[in-house]
Design a protein around this motif. Structure first.
Motif, PDB file in Angstrom:
ATOM      1  N   VAL A  66      98.046 -83.575 -73.255  1.00 45.65           N
ATOM      2  CA  VAL A  66      99.224 -83.756 -71.836  1.00 45.65           C
ATOM      3  C   VAL A  66      99.536 -82.986 -71.080  1.00 45.65           C
ATOM      4  O   VAL A  66     100.422 -82.479 -72.047  1.00 45.65           O
ATOM      5  CB  VAL A  66      99.726 -85.733 -72.139  1.00 45.65           C
ATOM      6  CG1 VAL A  66     101.084 -85.919 -71.119  1.00 45.65           C
ATOM      7  CG2 VAL A  66      99.208 -87.076 -73.056  1.00 45.65           C
ATOM      8  N   LEU A  67      99.295 -82.441 -70.148  1.00 45.22           N
ATOM      9  CA  LEU A  67     100.338 -81.857 -69.707  1.00 45.22           C
ATOM     10  C   LEU A  67     101.520 -82.837 -68.086  1.00 45.22           C
ATOM     11  O   LEU A  67     100.703 -83.476 -67.669  1.00 45.22           O
ATOM     12  CB  LEU A  67      99.370 -80.536 -68.576  1.00 45.22           C
ATOM     13  CG  LEU A  67     100.039 -79.529 -68.083  1.00 45.22           C
ATOM     14  CD1 LEU A  67     100.750 -78.990 -68.641  1.00 45.22           C
ATOM     15  CD2 LEU A  67      98.773 -78.938 -66.865  1.00 45.22           C
ATOM     16  N   ILE A  68     102.270 -81.971 -68.426  1.00 48.79           N
ATOM     17  CA  ILE A  68     103.335 -82.651 -67.666  1.00 48.79           C
ATOM     18  C   ILE A  68     103.426 -81.747 -66.378  1.00 48.79           C
ATOM     19  O   ILE A  68     103.721 -80.893 -66.929  1.00 48.79           O
ATOM     20  CB  ILE A  68     104.453 -82.781 -67.787  1.00 48.79           C
ATOM     21  CG1 ILE A  68     104.585 -84.354 -69.099  1.00 48.79           C
ATOM     22  CG2 ILE A  68     105.798 -83.761 -67.154  1.00 48.79           C
ATOM     23  CD1 ILE A  68     105.614 -83.972 -70.436  1.00 48.79           C
ATOM     24  N   ALA A  69     102.677 -81.650 -65.125  1.00 48.64           N
ATOM     25  CA  ALA A  69     103.461 -81.012 -64.143  1.00 48.64           C
ATOM     26  C   ALA A  69     103.904 -81.498 -63.137  1.00 48.64           C
ATOM     27  O   ALA A  69     103.272 -81.085 -62.094  1.00 48.64           O
ATOM     28  CB  ALA A  69     101.492 -80.038 -64.061  1.00 48.64           C
ATOM     29  N   VAL A  70     105.294 -81.840 -62.712  1.00 48.91           N
ATOM     30  CA  VAL A  70     106.054 -82.255 -62.117  1.00 48.91           C
ATOM     31  C   VAL A  70     107.197 -81.228 -61.952  1.00 48.91           C
ATOM     32  O   VAL A  70     107.614 -80.606 -63.349  1.00 48.91           O
ATOM     33  CB  VAL A  70     106.354 -83.987 -63.039  1.00 48.91           C
ATOM     34  CG1 VAL A  70     104.774 -84.491 -62.804  1.00 48.91           C
ATOM     35  CG2 VAL A  70     107.498 -84.012 -63.898  1.00 48.91           C
ATOM     36  N   PRO A  71     107.866 -81.510 -60.397  1.00 49.65           N
ATOM     37  CA  PRO A  71     108.778 -80.836 -60.723  1.00 49.65           C
ATOM     38  C   PRO A  71     110.090 -81.158 -61.947  1.00 49.65           C
ATOM     39  O   PRO A  71     109.700 -82.504 -62.327  1.00 49.65           O
ATOM     40  CB  PRO A  71     109.949 -81.654 -59.076  1.00 49.65           C
ATOM     41  CG  PRO A  71     108.389 -81.368 -58.783  1.00 49.65           C
ATOM     42  CD  PRO A  71     107.569 -82.421 -59.367  1.00 49.65           C
ATOM     43  N   VAL A  72     110.625 -80.342 -62.222  1.00 50.05           N
ATOM     44  CA  VAL A  72     111.610 -80.063 -63.729  1.00 50.05           C
ATOM     45  C   VAL A  72     112.248 -81.106 -64.027  1.00 50.05           C
ATOM     46  O   VAL A  72     112.967 -81.375 -64.515  1.00 50.05           O
ATOM     47  CB  VAL A  72     112.057 -78.809 -63.842  1.00 50.05           C
ATOM     48  CG1 VAL A  72     111.395 -77.457 -64.111  1.00 50.05           C
ATOM     49  CG2 VAL A  72     113.546 -77.534 -62.188  1.00 50.05           C
ATOM     50  N   GLN A  73     112.987 -81.497 -62.545  1.00 49.20           N
ATOM     51  CA  GLN A  73     113.616 -82.744 -62.662  1.00 49.20           C
ATOM     52  C   GLN A  73     113.791 -84.262 -63.065  1.00 49.20           C
ATOM     53  O   GLN A  73     114.121 -84.858 -63.045  1.00 49.20           O
ATOM     54  CB  GLN A  73     114.842 -82.579 -61.444  1.00 49.20           C
ATOM     55  CG  GLN A  73     115.693 -81.173 -60.423  1.00 49.20           C
ATOM     56  CD  GLN A  73     116.448 -81.259 -61.114  1.00 49.20           C
ATOM     57  OE1 GLN A  73     116.312 -81.005 -62.562  1.00 49.20           O
ATOM     58  NE2 GLN A  73     117.962 -81.615 -61.417  1.00 49.20           N
ATOM     59  N   ALA A 230     112.257 -78.250 -52.069  1.00 50.87           N
ATOM     60  CA  ALA A 230     112.528 -79.205 -53.161  1.00 50.87           C
ATOM     61  C   ALA A 230     112.261 -78.597 -54.786  1.00 50.87           C
ATOM     62  O   ALA A 230     113.441 -78.834 -55.386  1.00 50.87           O
ATOM     63  CB  ALA A 230     111.900 -80.600 -52.511  1.00 50.87           C
ATOM     64  N   MET A 231     110.929 -78.009 -54.666  1.00 50.22           N
ATOM     65  CA  MET A 231     110.705 -77.610 -56.306  1.00 50.22           C
ATOM     66  C   MET A 231     111.734 -76.463 -56.672  1.00 50.22           C
ATOM     67  O   MET A 231     112.853 -76.374 -57.638  1.00 50.22           O
ATOM     68  CB  MET A 231     109.562 -77.027 -56.024  1.00 50.22           C
ATOM     69  CG  MET A 231     108.796 -76.218 -57.431  1.00 50.22           C
ATOM     70  SD  MET A 231     107.663 -75.955 -57.809  1.00 50.22           S
ATOM     71  CE  MET A 231     108.444 -73.767 -57.004  1.00 50.22           C
ATOM     72  N   TRP A 232     112.368 -75.972 -55.606  1.00 51.08           N
ATOM     73  CA  TRP A 232     113.093 -75.011 -55.569  1.00 51.08           C
ATOM     74  C   TRP A 232     114.830 -75.353 -55.231  1.00 51.08           C
ATOM     75  O   TRP A 232     115.531 -74.472 -56.598  1.00 51.08           O
ATOM     76  CB  TRP A 232     113.311 -73.852 -54.601  1.00 51.08           C
ATOM     77  CG  TRP A 232     112.152 -72.913 -55.187  1.00 51.08           C
ATOM     78  CD1 TRP A 232     110.534 -73.022 -54.747  1.00 51.08           C
ATOM     79  CD2 TRP A 232     111.670 -71.800 -56.037  1.00 51.08           C
ATOM     80  NE1 TRP A 232     109.956 -71.490 -55.111  1.00 51.08           N
ATOM     81  CE2 TRP A 232     110.627 -71.202 -56.268  1.00 51.08           C
ATOM     82  CE3 TRP A 232     113.310 -71.220 -56.899  1.00 51.08           C
ATOM     83  CZ2 TRP A 232     110.847 -70.401 -57.364  1.00 51.08           C
ATOM     84  CZ3 TRP A 232     112.658 -70.630 -58.295  1.00 51.08           C
ATOM     85  CH2 TRP A 232     111.427 -70.315 -57.781  1.00 51.08           C
TER      86      TRP A 232
END
Length: 294
Positions: A66-73, A230-232
Motif C-alpha cells: 500500500v502506497l500512501i500518496a496524499v498531502p502530508v497533512q 495547498a501541498m506547499w
C-alpha cells in the motif's frame, strides 16, 4: 511479484508509480483510492488503475503493498482508516515530503510504529498535478529516500526499496530528522523564496509592466512558484522548525548582501558571488556524475 498494489491518492506521484510498476511487470493488479471521484474515473479510463474506490479500508484490504500518496497533512487520517484492515503480511509506505511528522502520526494512530510501515519520499515532481500529469518515467534516475525507524522490519524496507528501484529510482536511507533538515534547505526554502518573491512583485502597482519585462532568469527562478499551493502550505506547517531556521539563515545572508551593496564593497560582493557560483558548479558536477553513473 506484487499481486495487489493499492495506491491511496492517485495523483502525480501515486499515478506515476502505478504506471511504472505496471510497465515493469512488478504487479498484477492496481487498486486506486481517491477522494476525487472524477480523478479516480480518469485513472481507470487511462488504465493507471484496474479498479477504483473512495474508501481507504476497502481499497487496501487484501493488498500486498500500500502506497500512501496524499498531502502530508492527510497522512494521519489515511493511517487511521487503514488501521482496521492493517495486515501484518503486507507492506505499507508513504510518499510524503516530510518524515518526522509522518512517524509521529503513525505512533498516534497505532500506539507504536508498525514494523511493516516504511516511511519514504520520492524526490520527483512537477508543477502539474493529478493523474493526467502522471507518467511511467517520473522516477527514472530520481532519488527516493526511505527513513525507517528502529522498529521497522528490514524485510519491509527491502520490499519497498525493490518497488522504487523497479520504477527506475535510486534508493537511499536517511534518519527522519536529518531528512527533514536536508529537504528544508534544498527544496522547501527555495519554494518558499519563489512564492514570496512572486507574491511581493504581484502586489506592486506596476505589476503588469514588471512581468512584461521579466526575462528568462525570472522565469527560471520562479518556476517552482507554479507548484500546488495547498501541498506547499502543508509541507511548511509539517516541517515548520527546519524551514524557519533556513528562512532565518537566508534573511541573514540577504542582510549581508544588502550591507555590501550599501557600502559599495565591490570586491567582497564579487567574492560572495564567485563562492556561490563555484558552489553551484560543485552541485552540478555531482549531479552529472551521479546521473551518468546510473
Amino acid at each position: 511479484m506484487i499481486e495487489r498494489l493499492c495506491i491511496v491518492g492517485v495523483g502525480l506521484i501515486g499515478g506515476s508509480l502505478a504506471r511504472a510498476a505496471r510497465r515493469a511487470g512488478l504487479c498484477r493488479r492496481v487498486v486506486g483510492v481517491d477522494a476525487d471521484a472524477a480523478n479516480l474515473q480518469r485513472a481507470q479510463a487511462l488504465g493507471v488503475v484496474d479498479r477504483g474506490c473512495a474508501d481507504v479500508a476497502e481499497g487496501a484490504k487484501d493488498a500486498d503493498v500500500v502506497l500512501i500518496a496524499v498531502p502530508v497533512q492527510a497522512t494521519e487520517a489515511v493511517l487511521a482508516a487503514l488501521k482496521p484492515v492493517w495486515n501484518s503480511r503486507a507492506v505499507y509506505t508513504d510518499a510524503g515530503s516530510t518524515k518526522v511528522n509522518v512517524l509521529e502520526a503513525a505512533e498516534r494512530v497505532f500506539g507504536s510504529l508498525p514494523a511493516n510501515f516504511v516511511p519514504g519520499h520520492p524526490i520527483a515532481g512537477a508543477e502539474r498535478s493529478g493523474v493526467d500529469a502522471s507518467h511511467a518515467d517520473l522516477f527514472r534516475h530520481k532519488r527516493v529516500i526511505l527513513t525507517p525507524a528502529a522498529e521497522t522490519a528490514p524485510a519491509a524496507v527491502q520490499r519497498v526499496a525493490e518497488l522504487w528501484r523497479g520504477a527506475g529510482a535510486e534508493v537511499s536511507e536517511m534518519e527522519p530528522l536529518r531528512h527533514d533538515q536536508v529537504l528544508a534547505a534544498t527544496s522547501h526554502l527555495p519554494h518558499v523564496a519563489a512564492f514570496a518573491l512572486v507574491d511581493m512583485l504581484g502586489r506592486e502597482d506596476e505589476t503588469e509592466a514588471i512581468f512584461r519585462y521579466a526575462a528568462g532568469g525570472f522565469r527560471d527562478f520562479t518556476r517552482i512558484a507554479s507548484s500546488d499551493a495547498a501541498m506547499w502550505r502543508d509541507i511548511c506547517l509539517a516541517n515548520r522548525e527546519p524551514i524557519l531556521q533556513r528562512i532565518e539563515g537566508l534573511r541573514d545572508e540577504l542582510g549581508q548582501v544588502a550591507a555590501l551593496i550599501a557600502s559599495g564593497d565591490g570586491d567582497a560582493l564579487l567574492q560572495l558571488f564567485q563562492r556561490a557560483k563555484a558552489a553551484r558548479q560543485r552541485f552540478l558536477d555531482l549531479y552529472e556524475n551521479n546521473h551518468h553513473a546510473q
